[in-house]
Design a protein around this motif. Structure first.
Motif, PDB file in Angstrom:
ATOM      1  N   GLY A   2     -12.836   6.180  -3.519  1.00  0.00           N
ATOM      2  CA  GLY A   2     -12.087   5.597  -2.421  1.00  0.00           C
ATOM      3  C   GLY A   2     -12.867   5.640  -1.122  1.00  0.00           C
ATOM      4  O   GLY A   2     -14.111   5.634  -1.127  1.00  0.00           O
ATOM      5  N   TYR A   3     -12.135   5.725  -0.012  1.00  0.00           N
ATOM      6  CA  TYR A   3     -12.768   5.739   1.303  1.00  0.00           C
ATOM      7  C   TYR A   3     -12.015   6.719   2.191  1.00  0.00           C
ATOM      8  O   TYR A   3     -10.792   6.856   2.099  1.00  0.00           O
ATOM      9  N   GLU A   4     -12.758   7.401   3.054  1.00  0.00           N
ATOM     10  CA  GLU A   4     -12.166   8.448   3.881  1.00  0.00           C
ATOM     11  C   GLU A   4     -12.642   8.311   5.319  1.00  0.00           C
ATOM     12  O   GLU A   4     -13.831   8.077   5.573  1.00  0.00           O
ATOM     13  N   VAL A  52       1.592   4.758   0.820  1.00  0.00           N
ATOM     14  CA  VAL A  52       1.019   5.668   1.799  1.00  0.00           C
ATOM     15  C   VAL A  52       2.010   6.782   2.093  1.00  0.00           C
ATOM     16  O   VAL A  52       3.228   6.568   2.131  1.00  0.00           O
ATOM     17  N   LEU A  94       0.851  -1.192   0.000  1.00  0.00           N
ATOM     18  CA  LEU A  94       0.000   0.000   0.000  1.00  0.00           C
ATOM     19  C   LEU A  94       0.883   1.238   0.000  1.00  0.00           C
ATOM     20  O   LEU A  94       1.641   1.478   0.947  1.00  0.00           O
ATOM     21  N   ASN A 129      -7.968   6.782   1.209  1.00  0.00           N
ATOM     22  CA  ASN A 129      -7.349   5.973   0.169  1.00  0.00           C
ATOM     23  C   ASN A 129      -8.129   6.113  -1.122  1.00  0.00           C
ATOM     24  O   ASN A 129      -9.350   6.378  -1.112  1.00  0.00           O
ATOM     25  N   ALA A 166      -2.739   5.634  -0.335  1.00  0.00           N
ATOM     26  CA  ALA A 166      -3.405   6.184   0.852  1.00  0.00           C
ATOM     27  C   ALA A 166      -2.612   7.384   1.360  1.00  0.00           C
ATOM     28  O   ALA A 166      -1.424   7.554   1.048  1.00  0.00           O
ATOM     29  N   ALA A 196      -9.077  -2.186  -0.748  1.00  0.00           N
ATOM     30  CA  ALA A 196      -8.583  -1.444  -1.918  1.00  0.00           C
ATOM     31  C   ALA A 196      -7.122  -1.790  -2.162  1.00  0.00           C
ATOM     32  O   ALA A 196      -6.241  -0.921  -2.076  1.00  0.00           O
ATOM     33  N   ASN A 209      -7.919  -1.526   6.694  1.00  0.00           N
ATOM     34  CA  ASN A 209      -9.098  -1.579   5.834  1.00  0.00           C
ATOM     35  C   ASN A 209      -8.751  -1.234   4.396  1.00  0.00           C
ATOM     36  O   ASN A 209      -9.300  -1.811   3.447  1.00  0.00           O
ATOM     37  N   SER A 210      -7.840  -0.290   4.211  1.00  0.00           N
ATOM     38  CA  SER A 210      -7.417   0.059   2.858  1.00  0.00           C
ATOM     39  C   SER A 210      -6.721  -1.118   2.188  1.00  0.00           C
ATOM     40  O   SER A 210      -6.949  -1.406   1.004  1.00  0.00           O
ATOM     41  N   LEU A 222      -5.726   1.984   7.805  1.00  0.00           N
ATOM     42  CA  LEU A 222      -4.815   1.473   6.780  1.00  0.00           C
ATOM     43  C   LEU A 222      -5.044  -0.016   6.538  1.00  0.00           C
ATOM     44  O   LEU A 222      -4.913  -0.495   5.399  1.00  0.00           O
TER      45      LEU A 222
END
Length: 446
Positions: A427-429, A329, A327, A385, A368, A363, A358-359, A356
């Motif tokens: 994505g997700y926040e 980041v 990932l 992410n 991220a 995903a 979960n990312s 992180l």
């Protein structure tokens, strides 16, 4: 001590002997017949609209009346068949048509009563219409009408009622054929019983299937609630274990300083020594109670960590491990970096760690960004992410539901605020604010 034994006996018959299981079974069956087809047989039970009728505008506004329209259409069909098949014309033909239509329409408001009306209308139509040949005891119009009535009533009631209607239909057919049909060379009792049995079997299977689906849905709802409650308790237990070291450290410092304080002052007053002794006793008592509470929530296989609980100073090591897992980041820090209370540091670290994770899970291959903001009133966190590069290759990974639940519990424990949801780019926040009073920062820094 006196022991009393209660013996339950079967209901006695007229001669005082216990009734047999067959007798009780027959009694239960007759009670079921009375409840289904005799008690409140003509009670007003209008057919409700379907849920689709709640849609605003267009045809959806009237779609809730579809079942009513179908019933009326079947009643009209039965009336047309009766008009076309009745011998002669004029008043007898019209009367047979109305006798075929009436019971079908009655199912819309008084379903059980419509069954009895259908049997009576069948008899009257056979007499008025002059049924001959195979049209006994049901004429063509009455045949369609009674089959429709039995089907609609079975749909609106329960399987046991459907079974009783079929039995009574069979009894009516055999009685009419035996007592009144001696001059008929054949009847339509068999076709009626076969067709009605097939229709009622389909309706019964539908009832059983819907009941099973309803029970499965209820069980799933209960299971989901239990799983959510269990997840919440597990996360609270985990938080309690992690915060034990933090609280125990502070209480130990209070006890040690309270014990050493009188020796730092030459000739301290007796009241001061008693005050410090009371502080130390309360601190030790608090530590004892804390360990006792932790022993209640601790699992049997739990082992206390050897290393200190992580803080935001250990965040770079976490990001390095995440990068090795694939990932990408980056970290951005704004504001004046300062030491915060250990509980806040630990919760912030765990929130970033879970976000992180979960990312990585949902995903893979995405990038991220971790943003940490030191503001006057507390600490701000934002972990976002991007969308996965190949969404169609991502396998569903629902997990146990601990991630978001654990983050919310940590934020709620510190009276903070949290939002989590999809970002604009797919994505997700996760955004968190943890309030930190200025006095707590000064005291912890001292």
């Amino acid at each position: 001590m006196t022991e009393t034994t209660h013996t339950q006996t079967a209901p006695a018959g007229a001669a005082g002997r216990p009734r047999s299981p067959e007798w009780r079974l027959a009694g239960d069956a007759l009670r079921g017949l009375r409840q289904d087809l005799f008690d409140d047989a003509f009670a007003y039970r209008p057919l409700p609209r379907t849920a689709a009728g709640d849609r605003p505008g267009g045809l959806g506004r009237h779609s809730g009346w579809t079942p009513h329209a179908v019933v009326v259409g079947l009643g009209g069909l039965a009336m047309l068949v009766a008009l076309a098949s009745t011998a002669g014309s004029g008043l007898p033909s019209l009367l047979c048509g109305l006798l075929a239509l009436g019971p079908v329409l009655l199912t819309l408001v008084r379903p059980v009563g419509a069954f009895w009306v259908s049997l009576g209308a069948t008899t009257l139509a056979s007499v008025v219409g002059g049924a001959t040949g195979m049209d006994w005891p049901w004429g063509p119009g009455s045949f369609v009408s009674h089959l429709t009535v039995v089907t609609v009533v079975a749909i609106r009631t329960r399987p046991r009622t459907a079974a009783w209607m079929w039995v009574l239909t069979a009894v009516y057919g055999f009685v009419a054929d035996t007592l009144l049909g001696w001059d008929r060379y054949t009847t339509d009792v068999a076709p009626m019983l076969i067709l009605s049995a097939l229709v009622l079997l389909v309706v019964t299977v539908r009832h059983i299937r819907r009941q099973a689906q309803r029970e499965v849905t209820e069980q799933r709802t209960v299971t989901a609630e239990e799983r959510s409650r269990r997840t919440l308790l597990e996360e609270r237990t985990t938080i309690a274990r992690e915060l034990h070291d933090v609280v125990a450290h502070h209480m130990s410092v209070v006890a040690i300083q309270a014990e050493a304080a009188p020796y730092r002052v030459e000739n301290p007053p007796e009241e001061l020594e008693k005050a410090f002794a009371t502080i130390r006793e309360n601190a030790v008592a608090a530590l004892t109670e804390l360990r006792r509470v932790l022993g209640v929530v601790r699992a049997e296989d739990y082992e206390a960590p050897d290393a200190p609980q992580p803080t935001l100073a250990d965040l770079d090591r976490l990001l390095a491990n995440v990068r090795q897992a694939g990932l990408g980041v980056e970290k951005a820090v704004t504001g004046a970096v300062r030491e915060l209370p250990q509980g806040v540091e630990l919760s912030a670290y765990r929130i970033v760690q879970e976000a992180l994770s979960n990312s990585l899970r949902h995903a893979p291959g995405a990038d991220a960004r971790v943003e940490i903001g030191y503001v006057l009133g507390g600490l701000g966190l934002r972990v976002v992410n991007g969308p996965p590069p190949a969404p169609h290759l991502v396998k569903p990974s629902p997990g146990a539901g601990h991630g978001i639940t654990g983050m919310r519990e940590r934020v709620a424990m510190l009276n903070g605020e949290m939002t989590a949801g999809p970002a604009a780019d797919g994505g997700y926040e996760v955004t968190v604010f943890l309030p930190v009073p200025a006095a707590a920062v000064i005291e912890d820094g001292a």
